[in-house]
Every structure is written in C-alpha cells, then in structure tokens.
Design an enzyme around this catalytic site. Sequence first.
Site, PDB file in Angstrom:
ATOM      1  N   SER A  20       6.258  12.832   7.365  1.00  0.00           N
ATOM      2  CA  SER A  20       4.914  13.233   6.956  1.00  0.00           C
ATOM      3  C   SER A  20       4.038  12.560   7.107  1.00  0.00           C
ATOM      4  CB  SER A  20       5.277  13.498   5.551  1.00  0.00           C
ATOM      5  OG  SER A  20       5.325  12.373   4.953  1.00  0.00           O
ATOM      6  N   GLY A  21       3.791  11.283   7.798  1.00  0.00           N
ATOM      7  CA  GLY A  21       2.937  10.447   8.104  1.00  0.00           C
ATOM      8  C   GLY A  21       2.116  10.619   9.351  1.00  0.00           C
ATOM      9  N   ASP A  52       2.195   8.925  12.216  1.00  0.00           N
ATOM     10  CA  ASP A  52       3.116   8.520  13.485  1.00  0.00           C
ATOM     11  C   ASP A  52       3.973   9.517  13.723  1.00  0.00           C
ATOM     12  OD1 ASP A  52       1.054   6.639  13.674  1.00  0.00           O
ATOM     13  OD2 ASP A  52       2.677   4.885  13.648  1.00  0.00           O
ATOM     14  N   THR A  86       4.305  -4.579  12.173  1.00  0.00           N
ATOM     15  CA  THR A  86       2.760  -4.727  12.252  1.00  0.00           C
ATOM     16  C   THR A  86       2.239  -5.982  12.584  1.00  0.00           C
ATOM     17  OG1 THR A  86       1.096  -4.455  10.808  1.00  0.00           O
ATOM     18  CG2 THR A  86       3.189  -5.017   9.818  1.00  0.00           C
ATOM     19  N   GLU A 106      -0.245  -7.005  11.125  1.00  0.00           N
ATOM     20  CA  GLU A 106      -0.740  -7.661   9.930  1.00  0.00           C
ATOM     21  C   GLU A 106       0.503  -8.893   9.416  1.00  0.00           C
ATOM     22  OE1 GLU A 106      -3.114  -7.034   7.267  1.00  0.00           O
ATOM     23  OE2 GLU A 106      -3.843  -5.587   8.834  1.00  0.00           O
ATOM     24  N   TYR A 140       2.245  -6.687   1.811  1.00  0.00           N
ATOM     25  CA  TYR A 140       2.560  -5.674   2.723  1.00  0.00           C
ATOM     26  C   TYR A 140       3.083  -6.390   4.001  1.00  0.00           C
ATOM     27  CZ  TYR A 140       1.971  -2.314   6.708  1.00  0.00           C
ATOM     28  OH  TYR A 140       2.184  -1.912   7.897  1.00  0.00           O
ATOM     29  N   LYS A 156       6.741  -6.701   5.413  1.00  0.00           N
ATOM     30  CA  LYS A 156       7.321  -6.215   6.661  1.00  0.00           C
ATOM     31  C   LYS A 156       7.840  -7.399   7.780  1.00  0.00           C
ATOM     32  CE  LYS A 156       5.796  -1.651   7.639  1.00  0.00           C
ATOM     33  NZ  LYS A 156       6.235  -0.643   8.085  1.00  0.00           N
TER      34      LYS A 156
HETATM   35  P1  NDP Z   1       1.797   6.566   6.889  1.00  0.00           P
HETATM   36  O1  NDP Z   1       1.236   5.987   5.743  1.00  0.00           O
HETATM   37  O2  NDP Z   1       0.748   7.976   7.457  1.00  0.00           O
HETATM   38  O3  NDP Z   1       2.939   7.324   6.522  1.00  0.00           O
HETATM   39  C1  NDP Z   1       4.152   6.475   5.911  1.00  0.00           C
HETATM   40  C2  NDP Z   1       5.341   7.414   5.728  1.00  0.00           C
HETATM   41  O4  NDP Z   1       6.246   6.830   4.811  1.00  0.00           O
HETATM   42  C3  NDP Z   1       4.861   8.838   5.058  1.00  0.00           C
HETATM   43  O5  NDP Z   1       5.703   9.917   5.552  1.00  0.00           O
HETATM   44  C4  NDP Z   1       5.507   8.664   3.513  1.00  0.00           C
HETATM   45  O6  NDP Z   1       6.070   9.886   3.048  1.00  0.00           O
HETATM   46  C5  NDP Z   1       6.707   7.757   3.910  1.00  0.00           C
HETATM   47  N1  NDP Z   1       7.216   6.941   2.794  1.00  0.00           N
HETATM   48  C6  NDP Z   1       6.752   6.189   1.860  1.00  0.00           C
HETATM   49  N2  NDP Z   1       7.499   5.655   0.992  1.00  0.00           N
HETATM   50  C7  NDP Z   1       8.625   6.106   1.220  1.00  0.00           C
HETATM   51  C8  NDP Z   1       9.967   6.292   0.622  1.00  0.00           C
HETATM   52  N3  NDP Z   1      10.273   5.502  -0.398  1.00  0.00           N
HETATM   53  N4  NDP Z   1      11.058   6.917   1.288  1.00  0.00           N
HETATM   54  C9  NDP Z   1      11.002   7.636   2.432  1.00  0.00           C
HETATM   55  N5  NDP Z   1       9.727   7.675   2.970  1.00  0.00           N
HETATM   56  C10 NDP Z   1       8.727   7.124   2.601  1.00  0.00           C
HETATM   57  O7  NDP Z   1       1.962   5.509   8.127  1.00  0.00           O
HETATM   58  P2  NDP Z   1       1.673   5.691   9.693  1.00  0.00           P
HETATM   59  O8  NDP Z   1       2.225   7.062  10.248  1.00  0.00           O
HETATM   60  O9  NDP Z   1       0.180   5.224   9.756  1.00  0.00           O
HETATM   61  O10 NDP Z   1       2.433   4.251  10.101  1.00  0.00           O
HETATM   62  C11 NDP Z   1       3.865   4.464  10.265  1.00  0.00           C
HETATM   63  C12 NDP Z   1       4.636   3.076  10.003  1.00  0.00           C
HETATM   64  O11 NDP Z   1       4.062   2.155  10.945  1.00  0.00           O
HETATM   65  C13 NDP Z   1       4.590   2.637   8.696  1.00  0.00           C
HETATM   66  O12 NDP Z   1       5.866   1.993   8.451  1.00  0.00           O
HETATM   67  C14 NDP Z   1       3.291   1.715   9.135  1.00  0.00           C
HETATM   68  O13 NDP Z   1       3.734   0.529   7.690  1.00  0.00           O
HETATM   69  C15 NDP Z   1       3.728   0.948  10.276  1.00  0.00           C
HETATM   70  N6  NDP Z   1       2.494   0.761  10.952  1.00  0.00           N
HETATM   71  C16 NDP Z   1       1.270   1.504  10.994  1.00  0.00           C
HETATM   72  C17 NDP Z   1       0.196   1.038  11.773  1.00  0.00           C
HETATM   73  C18 NDP Z   1      -0.997   1.878  11.639  1.00  0.00           C
HETATM   74  O14 NDP Z   1      -2.037   1.236  11.906  1.00  0.00           O
HETATM   75  N7  NDP Z   1      -1.132   3.366  11.570  1.00  0.00           N
HETATM   76  C19 NDP Z   1       0.174  -0.544  12.317  1.00  0.00           C
HETATM   77  C20 NDP Z   1       1.215  -0.945  12.369  1.00  0.00           C
HETATM   78  C21 NDP Z   1       2.532  -0.607  11.633  1.00  0.00           C
HETATM   79  P3  NDP Z   1       5.192  10.729   1.783  1.00  0.00           P
HETATM   80  O15 NDP Z   1       4.252  11.523   2.892  1.00  0.00           O
HETATM   81  O16 NDP Z   1       5.833  11.155   0.810  1.00  0.00           O
HETATM   82  O17 NDP Z   1       4.062   9.566   1.202  1.00  0.00           O
HETATM   83  P1  GDP Z   2      -5.523  -2.756   7.650  1.00  0.00           P
HETATM   84  O1  GDP Z   2      -5.922  -3.251   8.832  1.00  0.00           O
HETATM   85  O2  GDP Z   2      -4.025  -2.304   7.925  1.00  0.00           O
HETATM   86  O3  GDP Z   2      -5.550  -3.256   6.366  1.00  0.00           O
HETATM   87  O4  GDP Z   2      -6.280  -1.359   7.844  1.00  0.00           O
HETATM   88  P2  GDP Z   2      -7.459  -0.633   7.182  1.00  0.00           P
HETATM   89  O5  GDP Z   2      -8.134   0.218   7.691  1.00  0.00           O
HETATM   90  O6  GDP Z   2      -7.048  -0.371   5.531  1.00  0.00           O
HETATM   91  O7  GDP Z   2      -8.598  -1.816   7.083  1.00  0.00           O
HETATM   92  C1  GDP Z   2      -9.042  -2.406   8.203  1.00  0.00           C
HETATM   93  C2  GDP Z   2     -10.018  -3.502   7.870  1.00  0.00           C
HETATM   94  O8  GDP Z   2     -11.203  -2.748   7.292  1.00  0.00           O
HETATM   95  C3  GDP Z   2      -9.730  -4.613   6.748  1.00  0.00           C
HETATM   96  O9  GDP Z   2     -10.282  -5.893   7.175  1.00  0.00           O
HETATM   97  C4  GDP Z   2     -10.616  -4.119   5.518  1.00  0.00           C
HETATM   98  O10 GDP Z   2     -10.799  -5.241   4.548  1.00  0.00           O
HETATM   99  C5  GDP Z   2     -11.866  -3.377   6.183  1.00  0.00           C
HETATM  100  N1  GDP Z   2     -12.306  -2.770   5.220  1.00  0.00           N
HETATM  101  C6  GDP Z   2     -13.743  -2.467   5.007  1.00  0.00           C
HETATM  102  N2  GDP Z   2     -14.140  -1.599   4.052  1.00  0.00           N
HETATM  103  C7  GDP Z   2     -13.012  -1.182   3.873  1.00  0.00           C
HETATM  104  C8  GDP Z   2     -12.760   0.181   3.156  1.00  0.00           C
HETATM  105  O11 GDP Z   2     -13.656   0.764   2.307  1.00  0.00           O
HETATM  106  N3  GDP Z   2     -11.518   0.666   3.242  1.00  0.00           N
HETATM  107  C9  GDP Z   2     -10.432  -0.042   3.899  1.00  0.00           C
HETATM  108  N4  GDP Z   2      -9.280   0.629   3.737  1.00  0.00           N
HETATM  109  N5  GDP Z   2     -10.679  -1.108   4.570  1.00  0.00           N
HETATM  110  C10 GDP Z   2     -12.087  -1.582   4.563  1.00  0.00           C
END
Ligand code: NDP
Ligand code: GDP
Length: 341
Positions: free
Chosen positions: A12-13, A15, A130, A132, A154, A158
């Site tokens: 549902s996220g 990616d 990640t 991070e 986080y 990870k």
């Molecule tokens: P999202 O936050 O959009 O999606 C996270 C997903 O994980 C959602 O579908 C959520 O479901 C599901 N989820 C959370 N907890 C559970 C659980 N306990 N059991 C089953 N499903 C669960 O993340 P992204 O799509 O942006 O990212 C995908 C992955 O890549 C994540 O692991 C993230 O940490 C990692 N990542 C992302 C980056 C980015 O910039 N986007 C960078 C590097 C790594 P629900 O909808 O029910 O909440």
């Molecule tokens: P992250 O790199 O996974 O933490 O992605 P985020 O998009 O949450 O944050 C990216 C950067 O934006 C981090 O350095 C945050 O501290 C900075 N940031 C500044 N203002 C905000 C805010 O209002 N919301 C979020 N999410 N990040 C912010």
Amino acid sequence: MKKKVAIVTGASGQDGAYLIKLLLKKNYKVVAALRRNSNINTSRLTSLGLEHVTSNFSKAEIELTEFTNCANLISKLKPSEFYNLAAQSFVKTSFDQPIYTTHVNSLGVLNCLESIRNFSPKTKFYQASTSEMYGNPINKIMNEKTEFAPISPYAVSKLYSYHMTKLYRQAYNLFCVNGILFNHESPFRGQEFVTQKIITSLVKIKKNKQKFLLLGNLDSYRDWGHAKDYVDAMWLMMQQKKPSDYVISTGKTYTIRDFVNRSSKYLKMNIAWKGSGLNEIGYDTRTNKEIIKINKQFYRPAEVNYLRGDPTKAKKELKWRPKYNLDSLIADMCDAALEKY
Ligand code: NDP
Ligand code: GDP
C-alpha cells in the site's frame, strides 16, 4: 513457461504500488501483501488500476511482526521473489516509537528471512535498506563500502536488517540482497515527508486553501530520485547471477531550501527568504506575505545533515539508467498536486 510469482510487502506504500505495476508489466503473478487495518489503505494501488483481483494480481494479508503470518504466506506460495518493502518508514516517528519501529523494521525482517530459510530457500529476497544507515560519515559521497553510523532508531533498526540480510546470504547461501536506496519521491510519497509536504502546501497556498507552510531544518542535504526509477533498480538486483548489495542514488544533492525554491519556481510563485534560524521566513515577493515559517516541532533530536550517494556499482553491474532528475521529479509531483487540489 510458468509465470514467476512475486510477493511484495508494503504494497500500500509508495514503492509497493510502483513495483507491483512494474512486475505485472514483466508478466509476473503478483501478490500484494497488505496488513489488515480498520481502513485498508489501497488508494495508490487503485489509482494505478490495481483494484480487483485478476489472474495475475491478488492480495494477501501480512503483518510483518507475526512470524506465523509470514511463514504461512511464504510456505504456501513459495514465491520466486519476495520484495520486503514494509516498514515504519518515517524517521521522525521512530524517535517517538522506537520499540514499535524496531519490531517492524528489525524483527519483522527476521521473520521473513527465517520463513524463507525454513520453508522456501529458493525464494530470492530483497530488503529495502536505506541511506539513513550512514548517519553523518566523513565521506562526502557514500558507496557500498562506506561505514555505517546510524543516528535514529529508524536507521539502527534498518541496519540490523541490512546485516541479517547479508548474514542469511553468507551463512545459508540464500539469494538475499540489500538495496541501499537514497531518498526517492513521487506523487505517491507520504504526506509527512518533506518533499510532498512542500509541494502540497505550496499548491494549496497558491490556490488560497492554506496560509502557511511550516518546516524544520532547511539546511540538510538530500539526494532525491524518482521512485519509478528506483523500483527498476530493485528488480534488476533480483535478476543478477550473484546476489549483492547496491547503492541507488542520483549522485547529486540539494538542501531543503533548494527544493522549496525549485518547486516554487515551477509553480510560478516568487519566494524570497529573510531572517535566520527559527526566525527565518519565506515570503511572497509580490504580496510581501509570509508563507513559510520555521517551527521547532519539525526538527529531529539528531539530524543526518548530508546525503549523497555514488551509484557507480549499480550503473555498471545492473546497467541501471534513471530517467528523472530533480527538476523532472518536482514537475511530476507538482502536476499531480495541481490536479488533485
Ligand atoms: P511507505 O511508508 O510509503 O510504505 C510503507 C509500507 O509498509 C506501507 O504499505 C505500510 O502499510 C507497510 N507496513 C508498515 N508496517 C507494517 C507491518 N507491521 N506489517 C506489514 N506492513 C507494514 O514507504 P516507501 O514506499 O516510501 O518505502 C518502501 C521501503 O523502502 C520502506 O521499507 C522504507 O523504509 C524504505 N526506504 C524508503 C526510502 C524512500 O525515500 N522512500 C529510502 C530508503 C529506504 P500501511 O499502509 O498499512 O501503513
Ligand atoms: P528522511 O531523509 O527519510 O528523514 O526524509 P524526510 O523527507 O522526512 O526529511 C528529509 C529532511 O528534511 C530531513 O533532514 C528533515 O529534518 C528535513 N525537514 C525539514 N523540515 C521538515 C518537515 O517539516 N518535515 C519533514 N519530514 N522533514 C523536514
């Protein structure tokens, strides 16, 4: 030929939705693994036309923290590929919910790895690692050899999964890979992340539906790519002869302030800055109205100041070729927000 079966957690996220679309295009049978919620959030899948079960697309329930659930799903389907994208993915929340974050992001991953080892050892496993995990290293560009020094719950959670994924590859000879992905965004990015927050707020301000955009630290740097390009890299990693870990990034980095400036330019808004620290404001040069304010609540207890990844290995070995740059990413997100609001 029998179709490959892929399970995608985190379906549902952001990616998950793009990856499922890609796998269906590549003729896989895809199982979207979703957790049961009072309000099942499938809006991203629905907007890609993935609402109903078909011969190639189905949904299954998964709660990553429940071993029985992971084991049953994997032993029943014995998928060719398992993409673990599920996570508590928001860094800021991990400071408030460190234990929950660790349950999902660390033990949840171990549940998947143990299920594969015991019940389906031929399944290839992708772990969403990640940038991070690097924290604040001395290097100004990070690759697969850069040391990790995580500075959020986080990132620590990870890093545990990163090492477990490597360990299951080395100790049990399983096909397990880590994609060390730098920030990637899209119109599907969650509202709490800074790029989506900036673009949604600017669009609403432009349309007089919102007064202010409140932000935290404007001076951190991020290496932002497009999620559509990054799911291509996930799939490529799983098609290699030998499993390995890859950095996926653009190699370019910008501050949050740059992101605001470029987004406002695309939206034809003129923003200038004055003041400093918590007193800095962004104002509309035509009306002199304050539209951006800084608020302490959006700062983190510890900040990753600078992220810039070196994607050389992925470009060379995977022949990964991203199509978007920062400006085309911003254009895609702005166009989607303009249409939505
Ligand atoms: P999202 O936050 O959009 O999606 C996270 C997903 O994980 C959602 O579908 C959520 O479901 C599901 N989820 C959370 N907890 C559970 C659980 N306990 N059991 C089953 N499903 C669960 O993340 P992204 O799509 O942006 O990212 C995908 C992955 O890549 C994540 O692991 C993230 O940490 C990692 N990542 C992302 C980056 C980015 O910039 N986007 C960078 C590097 C790594 P629900 O909808 O029910 O909440
Ligand atoms: P992250 O790199 O996974 O933490 O992605 P985020 O998009 O949450 O944050 C990216 C950067 O934006 C981090 O350095 C945050 O501290 C900075 N940031 C500044 N203002 C905000 C805010 O209002 N919301 C979020 N999410 N990040 C912010």
